[in-house]
Scaffold this motif. Structure first.
Motif, PDB file in Angstrom:
ATOM      1  N   THR A   1      22.345  42.801  42.737  1.00  0.00           N
ATOM      2  CA  THR A   1      22.860  43.585  44.076  1.00  0.00           C
ATOM      3  C   THR A   1      21.782  43.611  44.890  1.00  0.00           C
ATOM      4  O   THR A   1      21.823  43.390  46.209  1.00  0.00           O
ATOM      5  N   GLU A   2      20.545  44.152  44.461  1.00  0.00           N
ATOM      6  CA  GLU A   2      19.293  44.053  45.368  1.00  0.00           C
ATOM      7  C   GLU A   2      19.211  42.581  45.951  1.00  0.00           C
ATOM      8  O   GLU A   2      19.060  42.734  47.189  1.00  0.00           O
ATOM      9  N   ALA A   3      19.050  41.625  45.233  1.00  0.00           N
ATOM     10  CA  ALA A   3      18.893  40.148  45.745  1.00  0.00           C
ATOM     11  C   ALA A   3      19.762  39.862  46.834  1.00  0.00           C
ATOM     12  O   ALA A   3      19.668  39.313  47.692  1.00  0.00           O
ATOM     13  N   LEU A   4      21.147  40.190  46.538  1.00  0.00           N
ATOM     14  CA  LEU A   4      22.278  39.862  47.536  1.00  0.00           C
ATOM     15  C   LEU A   4      21.986  40.714  48.819  1.00  0.00           C
ATOM     16  O   LEU A   4      21.963  39.991  49.893  1.00  0.00           O
ATOM     17  N   GLU A   5      21.603  41.955  48.815  1.00  0.00           N
ATOM     18  CA  GLU A   5      21.351  42.737  49.855  1.00  0.00           C
ATOM     19  C   GLU A   5      19.909  42.247  50.707  1.00  0.00           C
ATOM     20  O   GLU A   5      19.973  42.362  51.840  1.00  0.00           O
ATOM     21  N   LEU A   6      19.153  41.571  49.923  1.00  0.00           N
ATOM     22  CA  LEU A   6      17.962  41.196  50.524  1.00  0.00           C
ATOM     23  C   LEU A   6      18.079  39.832  51.387  1.00  0.00           C
ATOM     24  O   LEU A   6      17.456  39.424  52.051  1.00  0.00           O
ATOM     25  N   GLY A   7      19.237  39.099  50.795  1.00  0.00           N
ATOM     26  CA  GLY A   7      19.615  38.084  51.587  1.00  0.00           C
ATOM     27  C   GLY A   7      19.433  36.803  50.921  1.00  0.00           C
ATOM     28  O   GLY A   7      19.414  35.573  51.531  1.00  0.00           O
ATOM     29  N   TYR A   8      19.374  36.677  49.591  1.00  0.00           N
ATOM     30  CA  TYR A   8      19.275  35.651  48.836  1.00  0.00           C
ATOM     31  C   TYR A   8      20.603  34.674  48.939  1.00  0.00           C
ATOM     32  O   TYR A   8      21.532  35.250  49.181  1.00  0.00           O
ATOM     33  N   ASP A   9      20.243  33.358  48.997  1.00  0.00           N
ATOM     34  CA  ASP A   9      21.355  32.368  49.270  1.00  0.00           C
ATOM     35  C   ASP A   9      22.235  32.202  48.468  1.00  0.00           C
ATOM     36  O   ASP A   9      23.300  31.840  48.602  1.00  0.00           O
TER      37      ASP A   9
END
Ligand code: G3H
Ligand code: ZN
Length: 306
Positions: free
Chosen positions: A105-113
């Motif tokens: 969830t954190e990575a998706l929020e950070l904008g990981y592709d």
């Protein structure tokens, strides 16, 4: 540099599949490796994923998904790279349960592709359930989800049987019948398969060792590609026999993860008393020669991103 109309990584992988090309994905084991990896990809006019796995920040020097994102943003060039979250295990190599939802969830929020959930240490049923859950999470941003089926061994503690014995017995290999079901039910976009590939060691006593030259069961790969119809991923890319690795790209492999080779290049310089800048140059040189000589992917960017 920012990219207003950059093609998404989902499209780029699809294009790779049509072209029979395997995109390298380079692990950032230490934060300063980010810059030379991107520079090498750009200088070779190639395309790659920059990636970080939980092991990279727990056991090495990548610090956190956020730290890697910050570093990546400084150096990114959307004509040449995208950022992928590699192995987030449901159960890690030391058998600890991991809060994979929070990390992804954190990575998706950070904008990981794109992101990877690795529930391959669980039963088939549980692997499907966990992967589905992550596919739901990722739907919010549209990021593709990679999953793993079978066991790409090597990260776990303790000695493994000799490599040739592992290969001969097919230990950990992705099973065709399970792959059919996993492709149908898990909701994953890309699938990491075990076909003779193994991971470089990450334990304190073994992380500096040279990997054995792994080879690949290409007929088995062909079957997995046929029955899953998914873009397939080859983990443990360091040290695979080059002819097998290149052949795998003609039979369904669209992404090849490389960690140990460039991590060791970086760490060896520091161990010998060199500076971080010198270690970065060693990373640059190793990444460049992998793209050019080993993957033979210099100049591939235009074909992949057009
Ligand atoms: O997910 C990371 C890779 O599978 C890297 O494997 O360290 O053996 O190159 P390697
Ligand atoms: Zn891996």
């Amino acid at each position: 540099m920012s990219g207003a109309s950059k093609p998404g990584v989902r499209q780029i992988i699809q294009r790779a599949r049509e072209l029979g090309v395997g995109i390298p994905a380079f692990n950032v084991a230490h934060l300063p490796m980010t810059e030379p990896i991107i520079r090498a990809v750009r200088d070779q006019d190639s395309f790659a994923l920059v990636e970080v796995s939980r092991i990279d920040w727990v056991k090495f020097g990548a610090e956190s998904p956020e730290a890697v994102m910050i570093e990546y943003r400084i150096h990114e060039d959307p004509r040449h790279v995208r950022l992928h979250l590699d192995h987030v295990p449901a159960v890690d190599e030391d058998q600890n349960k991991v809060d994979y939802r929070a990390i992804i969830t954190e990575a998706l929020e950070l904008g990981y592709d794109s992101v990877m959930i690795d529930a391959s240490r669980l039963s088939l049923e549980e692997n499907i359930r966990v992967t589905r859950e992550v596919a739901e999470l990722a739907r919010r941003t549209g990021a593709p989800v990679e999953a793993e089926l079978g066991a790409v061994l090597g990260h776990e503690k303790g000695p493994l049987p000799p490599y040739e014995e592992l290969f001969r017995t097919g230990r950990g290999f992705t099973r065709e019948d399970e792959a059919v079901r996993f492709a149908r039910e898990s909701g994953c976009d890309w699938l990491s398969v075990a076909i003779g590939n193994i991971h470089g060691a990450v334990g304190e006593a073994t992380k500096d060792q040279k990997k054995v030259e792994a080879h690949l069961a290409l007929d088995h790969l062909k079957k997995l590609a046929e029955v899953t119809r998914l873009p397939l991923v080859l983990h443990g890319g360091s040290g695979i026999r080059q002819s097998d690795m290149l052949a795998s790209m003609k039979h369904g492999i669209v992404k090849v993860n490389v960690g140990t080779e460039i991590r060791q290049a970086y760490e060896q310089v520091l161990k010998a008393g060199g500076s971080v800048a010198e270690a970065q140059e060693a990373t640059y040189a190793r990444t460049s020669s992998l793209i050019k000589e080993w993957f033979q992917l210099s100049g591939v960017r235009a074909r992949l991103t057009s």
